[in-house]
Motif scaffolding. Structure first.
Motif, PDB file in Angstrom:
ATOM      1  N   PHE A  75       0.831  -1.197   0.000  1.00 38.91           N
ATOM      2  CA  PHE A  75       0.000   0.000   0.000  1.00 38.91           C
ATOM      3  C   PHE A  75       0.877   1.264   0.000  1.00 38.91           C
ATOM      4  N   LEU A  76       1.916   1.261   0.781  1.00 40.71           N
ATOM      5  CA  LEU A  76       2.835   2.389   0.828  1.00 40.71           C
ATOM      6  C   LEU A  76       3.483   2.610  -0.539  1.00 40.71           C
ATOM      7  N   PHE A  77       3.898   1.542  -1.166  1.00 41.62           N
ATOM      8  CA  PHE A  77       4.485   1.631  -2.508  1.00 41.62           C
ATOM      9  C   PHE A  77       3.471   2.202  -3.492  1.00 41.62           C
ATOM     10  N   LEU A  78       2.240   1.689  -3.441  1.00 40.66           N
ATOM     11  CA  LEU A  78       1.196   2.134  -4.362  1.00 40.66           C
ATOM     12  C   LEU A  78       0.911   3.621  -4.195  1.00 40.66           C
ATOM     13  N   ILE A  79       0.818   4.071  -2.965  1.00 42.02           N
ATOM     14  CA  ILE A  79       0.560   5.488  -2.706  1.00 42.02           C
ATOM     15  C   ILE A  79       1.694   6.356  -3.261  1.00 42.02           C
ATOM     16  N   ASN A  80       2.920   5.911  -3.125  1.00 44.05           N
ATOM     17  CA  ASN A  80       4.069   6.695  -3.581  1.00 44.05           C
ATOM     18  C   ASN A  80       4.260   6.676  -5.092  1.00 44.05           C
ATOM     19  N   THR A  81       3.600   5.760  -5.799  1.00 48.58           N
ATOM     20  CA  THR A  81       3.705   5.760  -7.259  1.00 48.58           C
ATOM     21  C   THR A  81       2.892   6.875  -7.877  1.00 48.58           C
ATOM     22  N   GLY A  82       1.876   7.350  -7.159  1.00 52.90           N
ATOM     23  CA  GLY A  82       1.036   8.427  -7.679  1.00 52.90           C
ATOM     24  C   GLY A  82      -0.021   7.950  -8.650  1.00 52.90           C
ATOM     25  N   GLY A  83      -0.212   6.635  -8.759  1.00 50.86           N
ATOM     26  CA  GLY A  83      -1.218   6.098  -9.665  1.00 50.86           C
ATOM     27  C   GLY A  83      -2.619   6.228  -9.083  1.00 50.86           C
ATOM     28  N   LYS A  84      -3.399   7.159  -9.630  1.00 48.06           N
ATOM     29  CA  LYS A  84      -4.741   7.403  -9.095  1.00 48.06           C
ATOM     30  C   LYS A  84      -5.688   6.246  -9.371  1.00 48.06           C
ATOM     31  N   THR A  85      -5.647   5.698 -10.566  1.00 51.58           N
ATOM     32  CA  THR A  85      -6.557   4.613 -10.910  1.00 51.58           C
ATOM     33  C   THR A  85      -6.263   3.377 -10.076  1.00 51.58           C
ATOM     34  N   SER A  86      -5.006   3.016  -9.962  1.00 49.79           N
ATOM     35  CA  SER A  86      -4.632   1.836  -9.178  1.00 49.79           C
ATOM     36  C   SER A  86      -4.995   2.011  -7.714  1.00 49.79           C
ATOM     37  N   THR A  87      -4.764   3.192  -7.176  1.00 46.66           N
ATOM     38  CA  THR A  87      -5.096   3.443  -5.781  1.00 46.66           C
ATOM     39  C   THR A  87      -6.599   3.400  -5.561  1.00 46.66           C
ATOM     40  N   ALA A  88      -7.357   3.938  -6.500  1.00 50.21           N
ATOM     41  CA  ALA A  88      -8.814   3.935  -6.378  1.00 50.21           C
ATOM     42  C   ALA A  88      -9.381   2.518  -6.488  1.00 50.21           C
ATOM     43  N   MET A  89      -8.716   1.649  -7.238  1.00 49.73           N
ATOM     44  CA  MET A  89      -9.197   0.275  -7.408  1.00 49.73           C
ATOM     45  C   MET A  89      -8.826  -0.625  -6.245  1.00 49.73           C
ATOM     46  N   LEU A  90      -7.928  -0.190  -5.382  1.00 52.78           N
ATOM     47  CA  LEU A  90      -7.443  -1.034  -4.295  1.00 52.78           C
ATOM     48  C   LEU A  90      -8.556  -1.603  -3.412  1.00 52.78           C
ATOM     49  N   PRO A  91      -9.517  -0.809  -2.940  1.00 57.24           N
ATOM     50  CA  PRO A  91     -10.567  -1.405  -2.096  1.00 57.24           C
ATOM     51  C   PRO A  91     -11.361  -2.507  -2.805  1.00 57.24           C
ATOM     52  N   ALA A  92     -11.678  -2.293  -4.071  1.00 57.79           N
ATOM     53  CA  ALA A  92     -12.425  -3.310  -4.818  1.00 57.79           C
ATOM     54  C   ALA A  92     -11.598  -4.581  -5.005  1.00 57.79           C
ATOM     55  N   ILE A  93     -10.315  -4.426  -5.262  1.00 62.20           N
ATOM     56  CA  ILE A  93      -9.436  -5.583  -5.442  1.00 62.20           C
ATOM     57  C   ILE A  93      -9.297  -6.359  -4.129  1.00 62.20           C
ATOM     58  N   LEU A  94      -9.155  -5.638  -3.026  1.00 67.03           N
ATOM     59  CA  LEU A  94      -9.066  -6.312  -1.725  1.00 67.03           C
ATOM     60  C   LEU A  94     -10.350  -7.061  -1.401  1.00 67.03           C
ATOM     61  N   LEU A  95     -11.487  -6.447  -1.700  1.00 69.73           N
ATOM     62  CA  LEU A  95     -12.774  -7.120  -1.474  1.00 69.73           C
ATOM     63  C   LEU A  95     -12.904  -8.353  -2.359  1.00 69.73           C
ATOM     64  N   LEU A  96     -12.529  -8.225  -3.613  1.00 63.64           N
ATOM     65  CA  LEU A  96     -12.599  -9.360  -4.531  1.00 63.64           C
ATOM     66  C   LEU A  96     -11.675 -10.487  -4.084  1.00 63.64           C
ATOM     67  N   ALA A  97     -10.488 -10.146  -3.612  1.00 61.95           N
ATOM     68  CA  ALA A  97      -9.557 -11.166  -3.118  1.00 61.95           C
ATOM     69  C   ALA A  97     -10.117 -11.852  -1.878  1.00 61.95           C
ATOM     70  N   TRP A  98     -10.757 -11.094  -1.007  1.00 67.39           N
ATOM     71  CA  TRP A  98     -11.352 -11.673   0.198  1.00 67.39           C
ATOM     72  C   TRP A  98     -12.481 -12.630  -0.177  1.00 67.39           C
ATOM     73  N   VAL A  99     -13.347 -12.224  -1.107  1.00 63.60           N
ATOM     74  CA  VAL A  99     -14.444 -13.090  -1.560  1.00 63.60           C
ATOM     75  C   VAL A  99     -13.872 -14.341  -2.213  1.00 63.60           C
ATOM     76  N   PHE A 100     -12.848 -14.187  -3.026  1.00 60.38           N
ATOM     77  CA  PHE A 100     -12.215 -15.324  -3.691  1.00 60.38           C
ATOM     78  C   PHE A 100     -11.693 -16.330  -2.669  1.00 60.38           C
ATOM     79  N   GLU A 101     -11.113 -15.820  -1.599  1.00 56.11           N
ATOM     80  CA  GLU A 101     -10.532 -16.682  -0.569  1.00 56.11           C
ATOM     81  C   GLU A 101     -11.602 -17.360   0.290  1.00 56.11           C
ATOM     82  N   LYS A 102     -12.656 -16.642   0.641  1.00 54.36           N
ATOM     83  CA  LYS A 102     -13.637 -17.144   1.604  1.00 54.36           C
ATOM     84  C   LYS A 102     -14.790 -17.917   0.980  1.00 54.36           C
ATOM     85  N   VAL A 103     -15.198 -17.583  -0.224  1.00 53.86           N
ATOM     86  CA  VAL A 103     -16.372 -18.205  -0.853  1.00 53.86           C
ATOM     87  C   VAL A 103     -15.872 -19.086  -1.995  1.00 53.86           C
TER      88      VAL A 103
END
Length: 113
Positions: A8-36
């Protein structure tokens, strides 16, 4: 957890707005993938399918490209659309074998253009 925090620290320092904005959705998708477990195959197949529809479809089908442009996204995906248009137009010539490794870039159309 350490890897997540450092990533997360690396991502924030890259300045990538799209990637940073997608992070919550990706984390949620990874959690669903793991649990369901029963959703794993639909997530993988649906993700690959959706990517292909948007990446290739935007290059080949003008209405889809216009729709993606209206969302504020570059539908050419940094000019990869030209490559997809060429590949789809040449698909009829070699539908089963394609051009092979690095063969696409050595076609006479690209070499002499």
């Amino acid at each position: 957890m350490t890897i997540l925090c450092l990533s997360f620290l690396f991502l924030i320092n890259t300045g990538g707005k799209t990637s940073t904005a997608m992070l919550p959705a990706i984390l949620l998708l990874a959690w669903v993938f793991e649990k369901v477990r029963f959703l794993r195959i639909p997530i993988v197949i649906g993700g690959v399918g959706a990517f292909n529809i948007f990446a290739i479809g935007a290059a080949v089908f003008r209405p889809l490209g216009d729709f993606i442009n209206e969302l504020g996204i570059d539908a050419t995906f940094t000019n990869r659309a030209d490559i997809w248009r060429f590949a789809v137009s040449e698909l009829a010539d070699r539908p089963l074998t394609g051009y092979g490794f690095k063969g696409f870039w050595q076609t006479s159309e690209l070499v002499h253009s």
